[in-house]
Scaffold this motif. Structure first.
Motif, PDB file in Angstrom:
ATOM      1  N   TYR A  10      55.467  41.086  35.199  1.00 37.77           N
ATOM      2  CA  TYR A  10      55.426  39.471  36.775  1.00 37.77           C
ATOM      3  C   TYR A  10      54.510  39.485  37.627  1.00 37.77           C
ATOM      4  O   TYR A  10      53.910  38.914  38.053  1.00 37.77           O
ATOM      5  N   ILE A  11      54.238  41.064  38.101  1.00 33.80           N
ATOM      6  CA  ILE A  11      53.622  41.187  39.543  1.00 33.80           C
ATOM      7  C   ILE A  11      52.363  40.715  38.616  1.00 33.80           C
ATOM      8  O   ILE A  11      50.836  40.748  37.411  1.00 33.80           O
ATOM      9  N   GLN A  12      51.257  39.658  39.333  1.00 32.09           N
ATOM     10  CA  GLN A  12      50.124  38.726  39.084  1.00 32.09           C
ATOM     11  C   GLN A  12      49.172  38.817  40.183  1.00 32.09           C
ATOM     12  O   GLN A  12      48.050  39.130  40.252  1.00 32.09           O
ATOM     13  N   ALA A  13      49.620  39.435  41.704  1.00 30.84           N
ATOM     14  CA  ALA A  13      48.919  39.897  42.065  1.00 30.84           C
ATOM     15  C   ALA A  13      47.997  41.039  42.029  1.00 30.84           C
ATOM     16  O   ALA A  13      47.920  42.531  41.140  1.00 30.84           O
ATOM     17  N   GLN A  14      46.153  41.057  42.174  1.00 33.24           N
ATOM     18  CA  GLN A  14      45.401  41.926  42.482  1.00 33.24           C
ATOM     19  C   GLN A  14      44.745  42.732  43.452  1.00 33.24           C
ATOM     20  O   GLN A  14      45.458  42.560  44.912  1.00 33.24           O
ATOM     21  N   ASP A  15      44.434  44.464  43.324  1.00 35.16           N
ATOM     22  CA  ASP A  15      44.298  45.609  44.410  1.00 35.16           C
ATOM     23  C   ASP A  15      45.079  45.134  45.010  1.00 35.16           C
ATOM     24  O   ASP A  15      44.835  45.304  46.292  1.00 35.16           O
ATOM     25  N   ILE A  16      46.634  45.550  44.544  1.00 33.33           N
ATOM     26  CA  ILE A  16      47.336  46.142  45.087  1.00 33.33           C
ATOM     27  C   ILE A  16      47.286  47.352  44.865  1.00 33.33           C
ATOM     28  O   ILE A  16      47.474  47.852  44.021  1.00 33.33           O
ATOM     29  N   ILE A  17      48.495  47.925  46.100  1.00 37.88           N
ATOM     30  CA  ILE A  17      48.463  49.466  45.970  1.00 37.88           C
ATOM     31  C   ILE A  17      50.301  49.987  45.825  1.00 37.88           C
ATOM     32  O   ILE A  17      51.052  49.012  47.180  1.00 37.88           O
ATOM     33  N   VAL A  18      51.255  50.436  45.276  1.00 35.91           N
ATOM     34  CA  VAL A  18      52.340  50.562  45.283  1.00 35.91           C
ATOM     35  C   VAL A  18      52.642  51.836  45.090  1.00 35.91           C
ATOM     36  O   VAL A  18      52.121  53.071  44.749  1.00 35.91           O
ATOM     37  N   VAL A  19      54.034  52.301  46.366  1.00 35.03           N
ATOM     38  CA  VAL A  19      53.756  53.638  46.617  1.00 35.03           C
ATOM     39  C   VAL A  19      56.255  53.558  46.260  1.00 35.03           C
ATOM     40  O   VAL A  19      56.437  52.167  46.031  1.00 35.03           O
TER      41      VAL A  19
ATOM     42  N   GLN B 171      49.909  47.785  34.115  1.00 29.82           N
ATOM     43  CA  GLN B 171      49.353  47.175  34.630  1.00 29.82           C
ATOM     44  C   GLN B 171      48.199  47.333  35.417  1.00 29.82           C
ATOM     45  O   GLN B 171      48.049  45.794  36.029  1.00 29.82           O
ATOM     46  N   GLY B 172      47.645  48.559  35.337  1.00 26.63           N
ATOM     47  CA  GLY B 172      46.402  48.939  36.205  1.00 26.63           C
ATOM     48  C   GLY B 172      46.548  48.410  37.351  1.00 26.63           C
ATOM     49  O   GLY B 172      45.740  48.595  38.121  1.00 26.63           O
ATOM     50  N   ILE B 173      47.864  49.242  38.251  1.00 30.68           N
ATOM     51  CA  ILE B 173      48.113  48.752  39.454  1.00 30.68           C
ATOM     52  C   ILE B 173      47.693  50.095  39.742  1.00 30.68           C
ATOM     53  O   ILE B 173      48.406  51.397  39.284  1.00 30.68           O
TER      54      ILE B 173
END
Length: 252
Positions: free
Chosen positions: A110-119, A132-134
């Protein structure tokens, strides 16, 4: 009350809440502290419970955590609802921490936000995030065989490198008196560390997590928002939690 009946009552009361203090057990059995201490020692010898600081907890619920496959199949639709609501809190360019667990895993589609970084410390999360290209970073450490979460000193040291706009955490139990708890003290340390590094913290809990207490306490940060389901909000006791916590998940 005869010893056998008292033992049965203690185990029955623990099955309802997973952890009870010595005073709570005294109140429920109407016996002396010395009697309850002897009972707890005997039941621990029999492998029925584990004595911990200030009280006791059942072995099956507090020491043995369900594996991730079992967790994912439990309350799945409800966890999807919670995951969708949590994902909506992520904004473009956010740096976020995504805790290991079955409910946080449901956020990813469900993540739609762009240019995020996930740890994350969840091995199962990595593939889904990359799909998701994240941009994804995983913290190092020992891997738990049940939850596929990385824990330990190395994991804590890795977390110290980062700061987060938001942290999204799963939790096994939430109680008005004892707050947030989880069966594993190593996971509790990671959760607490991540919360301290985030500007905003979101705790994802389905209806089954309310009024549950487990062995390891996770201290609350100043601002915690519960993300929960319509089913939880419609529960008879949720109004008391809404007086203490901010929440997302519908209206009372």
């Amino acid at each position: 009350m005869i010893t056998e009946k008292r033992h049965e009552l203690i185990l029955t009361e623990l099955s309802k809440k997973d952890f009870l203090t010595l005073q709570e057990l005294i109140d429920r059995t109407e016996c002396s502290a010395s009697t309850i201490r002897r009972d707890l020692s005997k039941l621990q010898q029999l492998g029925k419970l584990k004595r911990v600081h200030g009280g006791a907890t059942l072995n099956q619920s507090s020491l043995l955590e369900p594996n991730l496959a079992d967790k994912r199949s439990t309350n799945h639709r409800e966890k999807q609802e919670i995951g969708r609501l949590a994902a909506q809190q992520i904004e473009d360019n956010d740096c976020i921490y995504l805790d290991a667990g079955s409910t946080t895993l449901e956020m990813i589609p469900y993540i739609q936000a762009q240019d995020i970084i996930v740890v994350t410390n969840g091995l199962t999360h990595v593939e889904e995030l990359l799909k998701q290209g994240i941009r994804t970073l995983i913290i190092g450490g020992e891997v738990k065989s049940t939850t596929f979460a990385t824990v330990g000193v190395s994991a804590v040291e890795t977390l110290d490198r980062y700061r987060f706009d938001k942290a999204f955490l799963g939790m096994n139990g939430i109680d008005l008196k004892y707050g947030l708890t989880t069966p594993d003290d190593q996971e509790a340390i990671i959760k607490n560390k991540a919360m301290g590094l985030a500007t905003r913290n979101f705790v994802l809990v389905d209806h089954s997590k309310f009024n549950k207490v487990y062995f390891a306490h996770v201290p609350l940060s100043d601002e915690v928002t519960l993300v929960t389901s319509k089913k939880a909000i419609e529960g008879t006791t949720f109004q008391y939690f809404s007086e203490k916590y901010n929440f997302i998940g519908g209206t009372l």
